[in-house]
Motif scaffolding. Structure first.
Motif, PDB file in Angstrom:
ATOM      1  N   VAL A   1      -3.618  -0.771   2.619  1.00  0.00           N
ATOM      2  CA  VAL A   1      -3.725  -0.658   1.165  1.00  0.00           C
ATOM      3  C   VAL A   1      -4.175   0.754   0.841  1.00  0.00           C
ATOM      4  N   SER A   2      -3.572   1.331  -0.202  1.00  0.00           N
ATOM      5  CA  SER A   2      -3.995   2.665  -0.645  1.00  0.00           C
ATOM      6  C   SER A   2      -3.908   2.738  -2.153  1.00  0.00           C
ATOM      7  N   SER A   3      -4.600   3.704  -2.713  1.00  0.00           N
ATOM      8  CA  SER A   3      -4.553   3.908  -4.161  1.00  0.00           C
ATOM      9  C   SER A   3      -3.806   5.207  -4.433  1.00  0.00           C
ATOM     10  N   ALA A   4      -3.684   5.586  -5.713  1.00  0.00           N
ATOM     11  CA  ALA A   4      -2.978   6.801  -6.082  1.00  0.00           C
ATOM     12  C   ALA A   4      -3.515   7.971  -5.266  1.00  0.00           C
ATOM     13  N   GLY A   5      -2.639   8.803  -4.761  1.00  0.00           N
ATOM     14  CA  GLY A   5      -3.046   9.921  -3.924  1.00  0.00           C
ATOM     15  C   GLY A   5      -3.226   9.509  -2.473  1.00  0.00           C
ATOM     16  N   ASN A   6      -2.809   8.282  -2.139  1.00  0.00           N
ATOM     17  CA  ASN A   6      -2.861   7.752  -0.782  1.00  0.00           C
ATOM     18  C   ASN A   6      -4.260   7.577  -0.214  1.00  0.00           C
ATOM     19  N   ALA A   7      -5.242   7.415  -1.064  1.00  0.00           N
ATOM     20  CA  ALA A   7      -6.600   7.136  -0.577  1.00  0.00           C
ATOM     21  C   ALA A   7      -6.614   5.722   0.008  1.00  0.00           C
ATOM     22  N   ALA A   8      -6.971   5.627   1.280  1.00  0.00           N
ATOM     23  CA  ALA A   8      -6.961   4.323   1.948  1.00  0.00           C
ATOM     24  C   ALA A   8      -8.051   3.419   1.411  1.00  0.00           C
ATOM     25  N   ILE A   9      -7.742   2.132   1.323  1.00  0.00           N
ATOM     26  CA  ILE A   9      -8.714   1.100   0.931  1.00  0.00           C
ATOM     27  C   ILE A   9      -8.736   0.085   2.068  1.00  0.00           C
TER      28      ILE A   9
END
Length: 115
Positions: free
Chosen positions: A101-109
């Motif tokens: 899972v990632s958010s905008a800008g490919n920041a991993a969650i």
């Protein structure tokens, strides 16, 4: 017994490939299968039994990606819904590491658990 149905609990699970037959010998005495009017069910033997499950499900579940059932996130819960002929198997769920899972800008969650 419920309505017109008698359910037998067996000592083990019957495999789909097994050929099963059923016999009933009307016992003497009061403990018999009978209707509300007191008519005893007749004996029978070697009655073929069909499996209550349909043919093997060989279609893999597919993630629904559109409409009201598409993936949704609420707080820290991400809900996925799959198409399938039956329910998903809760005992054989993928490990959290199988999901990315990632958010905008490919920041991993990180995924902490799967249920």
């Amino acid at each position: 017994v419920s309505g017109k149905t008698v359910t037998l609990t067996l000592s083990r699970t019957v495999a789909t490939a097994e050929t099963v037959t059923l016999s009933y010998t009307k016992p003497t005495g009061d403990n018999v299968v009978q209707d509300a009017a007191g008519n005893d069910a007749v004996s029978f033997s070697n009655q073929a039994v069909t499996h209550g499950t349909s043919a093997a499900d060989t279609t893999p579940p597919v993630l629904i990606t559109t409409g009201d059932s598409r993936p949704k996130v609420t707080g820290n819960q991400l809900t996925l819904t799959y198409t399938d002929a039956s329910n998903l198997d809760a005992a054989n769920t993928a490990a959290a590491s199988a999901f990315a899972v990632s958010s905008a800008g490919n920041a991993a969650i990180s995924v902490n658990s799967v249920a």
